[in-house]
Design an enzyme around this catalytic site. Sequence first.
Site, PDB file in Angstrom:
ATOM      1  N   GLN A   1      -4.761  -1.137   9.739  1.00  0.00           N
ATOM      2  CA  GLN A   1      -4.606  -2.470   9.142  1.00  0.00           C
ATOM      3  C   GLN A   1      -5.193  -3.543  10.064  1.00  0.00           C
ATOM      4  O   GLN A   1      -4.896  -3.586  11.247  1.00  0.00           O
ATOM      5  CB  GLN A   1      -3.119  -2.754   8.874  1.00  0.00           C
ATOM      6  CG  GLN A   1      -2.859  -4.072   8.164  1.00  0.00           C
ATOM      7  CD  GLN A   1      -3.438  -4.137   6.753  1.00  0.00           C
ATOM      8  OE1 GLN A   1      -3.354  -3.184   5.984  1.00  0.00           O
ATOM      9  NE2 GLN A   1      -4.052  -5.251   6.418  1.00  0.00           N
TER      10      GLN A   1
ATOM     11  N   ASP B   1     -11.396   3.133   4.015  1.00  0.00           N
ATOM     12  CA  ASP B   1     -11.749   1.711   3.975  1.00  0.00           C
ATOM     13  C   ASP B   1     -13.250   1.516   3.773  1.00  0.00           C
ATOM     14  O   ASP B   1     -13.702   0.412   3.461  1.00  0.00           O
ATOM     15  CB  ASP B   1     -11.343   1.033   5.289  1.00  0.00           C
ATOM     16  CG  ASP B   1     -10.051   0.243   5.151  1.00  0.00           C
ATOM     17  OD1 ASP B   1      -9.717  -0.148   4.020  1.00  0.00           O
ATOM     18  OD2 ASP B   1      -9.398   0.016   6.184  1.00  0.00           O
TER      19      ASP B   1
ATOM     20  N   LYS C   1       0.837  -1.206   0.000  1.00  0.00           N
ATOM     21  CA  LYS C   1       0.000   0.000   0.000  1.00  0.00           C
ATOM     22  C   LYS C   1       0.868   1.250   0.000  1.00  0.00           C
ATOM     23  O   LYS C   1       0.602   2.198  -0.739  1.00  0.00           O
ATOM     24  CB  LYS C   1      -0.933  -0.021   1.227  1.00  0.00           C
ATOM     25  CG  LYS C   1      -2.060  -1.040   1.096  1.00  0.00           C
ATOM     26  CD  LYS C   1      -2.823  -1.266   2.400  1.00  0.00           C
ATOM     27  CE  LYS C   1      -3.852  -2.386   2.199  1.00  0.00           C
ATOM     28  NZ  LYS C   1      -4.556  -2.768   3.439  1.00  0.00           N
TER      29      LYS C   1
END
Length: 311
Positions: free
Chosen positions: A98, A124, A54
């Site tokens: 995460q 997200d 990422k």
Amino acid sequence: MGARVLDGAAVAKQIREELKPSVEAFTAKAGRPPGLGIILVGDDPASHVYVSSKLKSAQDTGLRADLERLPASTTLDDLLRVVERLNASDAHDGILVQSPLPDAMGADAERRVFDAVRADKDVDGFHPSNVGALVQNRATLVACTPSGVIELLERSHVKIAGSRAVVVGRSDIVGKPMALLLLHRHATVTICHSRTPNLAQVAAEGDILVSAIGRPGFITPDFVKPGAAVVDVGTTPVTDRQIVERLFPPGTKRHDAFLKRGQLVIGDVHPDVAGVAGALSPVPGGVGPLTIALLLRNTLRAAQLRAGWAG
Ligand code: NAP
């Protein structure tokens, strides 16, 4: 006869290239690039690999990406304080925590942390207000993996409207938003899970079959309507040689890869499905790269919205 490959890596590259001019334009106008803050707690090796990808993709696409690394011993309160700092930061338009968080943080830690991220920085798409907006088909920040699957299907010219779509898995982060996105594109959607009777029979009704369960090779040819488009979201790291060899016999490329690394990331879809499906996304190189590309797109979008430059 082999299924057409739904090439997630190629579609992800296309999306990243499309983002670059808009990222440049934002940077020129704002005097700073769109910013993403990633929080990584603990030492989960798979999470470290995902986060590195990422960070690299963000930087390659012209975004600013900062990593906040916290030890596995971090308390939930300490983590929430870091989220609050990023919530207040002007340089950060998107925040990603995460998953998974260390077990020691408690069973409801992820929910509490996802709820704490400002909705307009929730790249997200997990915040309840973004999920609610998705239900009403007016979301601006949508979960990256299911959005990536839609991009893969649409850009590969798989017809969604009017199709029967079956989603296997009902998690908040993949299965449910996946089903909603397909529904909003006028598919007739069935959601299956661990309590679904006759799962193979139900799955085989799908013109589109998306599997997100994390069970290596579970979707065998009898789950698949001949000619269906099959998207494999599952990514399970496997170290058990027997499981690997049941799916990828010695002499195959994937078996060689296992021998080299002692581990293989395996999808939900059995390799024999390639003989029945019309189109199939591979693991690796399918949905994974798309998830990252959509994260970058969400970060740009969050930046534009916060600046008041997007409709
Ligand atoms: P999750 O939260 O563990 O949910 C799994 C879902 O699968 C649950 O709804 C569960 O049903 C269902 N399930 C499990 N075993 C089943 C079975 N034997 N038959 C039918 N349904 C079954 O997992 P997730 O976070 O959604 O992730 C799913 C998979 O996608 C994992 O392999 C994950 O690593 C992968 N993933 C990949 C990406 C990517 O970027 N490529 C991103 C996210 C996730 P119940 O609800 O009934 O328990």
